[in-house]
Design a protein around this motif. Structure first.
Motif, PDB file in Angstrom:
ATOM      1  N   ARG A  24      -5.730   3.358   6.836  1.00  0.00           N
ATOM      2  CA  ARG A  24      -6.711   4.057   7.674  1.00  0.00           C
ATOM      3  C   ARG A  24      -6.021   4.699   8.882  1.00  0.00           C
ATOM      4  O   ARG A  24      -6.337   5.840   9.252  1.00  0.00           O
TER       5      ARG A  24
ATOM      6  N   ARG B 259      -9.763   6.948   1.586  1.00  0.00           N
ATOM      7  CA  ARG B 259     -10.162   5.781   0.813  1.00  0.00           C
ATOM      8  C   ARG B 259      -8.915   5.006   0.437  1.00  0.00           C
ATOM      9  O   ARG B 259      -7.794   5.481   0.591  1.00  0.00           O
ATOM     10  N   VAL B 260      -9.115   3.804  -0.053  1.00  0.00           N
ATOM     11  CA  VAL B 260      -8.028   2.997  -0.592  1.00  0.00           C
ATOM     12  C   VAL B 260      -8.458   2.593  -1.987  1.00  0.00           C
ATOM     13  O   VAL B 260      -9.604   2.219  -2.212  1.00  0.00           O
TER      14      VAL B 260
ATOM     15  N   VAL C  61       0.852  -1.179   0.000  1.00  0.00           N
ATOM     16  CA  VAL C  61       0.000   0.000   0.000  1.00  0.00           C
ATOM     17  C   VAL C  61       0.892   1.235   0.000  1.00  0.00           C
ATOM     18  O   VAL C  61       1.788   1.366   0.839  1.00  0.00           O
TER      19      VAL C  61
ATOM     20  N   TRP D 105     -14.696   4.696   2.898  1.00  0.00           N
ATOM     21  CA  TRP D 105     -14.990   4.575   4.330  1.00  0.00           C
ATOM     22  C   TRP D 105     -16.444   4.934   4.538  1.00  0.00           C
ATOM     23  O   TRP D 105     -16.973   5.821   3.895  1.00  0.00           O
TER      24      TRP D 105
ATOM     25  N   VAL E 280      -5.317  -2.159   4.365  1.00  0.00           N
ATOM     26  CA  VAL E 280      -6.346  -1.125   4.527  1.00  0.00           C
ATOM     27  C   VAL E 280      -6.288  -0.539   5.936  1.00  0.00           C
ATOM     28  O   VAL E 280      -6.399   0.673   6.118  1.00  0.00           O
TER      29      VAL E 280
ATOM     30  N   PHE F 148      -5.338  -7.801   2.498  1.00  0.00           N
ATOM     31  CA  PHE F 148      -6.003  -6.512   2.278  1.00  0.00           C
ATOM     32  C   PHE F 148      -6.439  -5.891   3.596  1.00  0.00           C
ATOM     33  O   PHE F 148      -6.336  -4.667   3.768  1.00  0.00           O
ATOM     34  N   ASP F 149      -6.939  -6.697   4.526  1.00  0.00           N
ATOM     35  CA  ASP F 149      -7.334  -6.155   5.829  1.00  0.00           C
ATOM     36  C   ASP F 149      -6.155  -5.452   6.498  1.00  0.00           C
ATOM     37  O   ASP F 149      -6.306  -4.359   7.048  1.00  0.00           O
TER      38      ASP F 149
END
Length: 188
Positions: free
Chosen positions: A135, A141-142, A86, A186, A131, A127-128
């Motif tokens: 955050r 947003r992603v 990310v 979000w 993200v 991904f969790d």
């Protein structure tokens, strides 16, 4: 960032001394049969990069104030099953494709799950982690970009909560092809 477990996998951010494995996983990803749709470089380009490139990438990702973080999934046998990176993008900057960024956001790149680990839910765990990291850094947003012909990836991204934004970006290697942008907004 602490580590978390997903089934028998450990999800964690990479460390500086992980660079040889970062390199090996990237080169494996670039050998995937659909790598030409998923990545902006070829296997030959990735293999030609010096070890110092991968050393610097791992060191930068591990820094607390990093603007990019790579997460890996370590399998029970100790092998790396997959990875998600990310990048943080700031409002007012220009992204890699030359488009203005209008808000603080995470941008997912370098998604790869080894074939023998696909379909296990591992991509959701990666991904969790990614993200959550974005955050924590104030992302509104992603997003990610996915080639319009990469149906396998599109399906996986939808399963983890991404939806098409309607934005189409010209693909770098062949102007006749496009990428699609998926976003995770979000809740208000």
């Amino acid at each position: 960032m602490s580590t978390l477990t997903s089934g028998d996998y450990v999800i964690r951010a990479i460390r500086p001394d992980d660079w040889p494995r970062v390199k090996e996983l990237r080169l494996s990803a670039l050998r995937d049969p659909i790598a030409h749709l998923a990545f902006l470089e070829t296997y030959e380009e990735g293999a030609a990069k010096p070890d110092s490139f991968y050393q610097e990438r791992a060191a930068r990702s591990a820094e607390e104030e990093s603007v990019a973080r790579q997460f890996i999934a370590e399998a029970p046998d100790g092998g790396w099953a997959g990875s998600v990176t990310v990048l943080m993008e700031e409002a007012g900057m220009t992204d890699w494709a030359g488009y203005a960024v209008d808000r603080r956001q995470g941008h997912v790149v370098g998604v790869f799950i080894r074939p023998e680990h696909r379909g296990t839910g591992l991509i959701k765990a990666l991904f969790d982690a990614g993200v959550a990291w974005a955050r924590e850094r104030g992302a509104e947003r992603v997003r990610l970009l996915v080639h319009e012909e990469n149906a396998r990836a599109q399906g996986a991204y939808r399963k983890v909560g991404f939806v098409p934004s309607g934005v189409v970006v010209p693909y770098v290697r062949d102007e006749a092809q496009n990428e699609m942008e998926f976003v995770l907004e979000w809740p208000s």
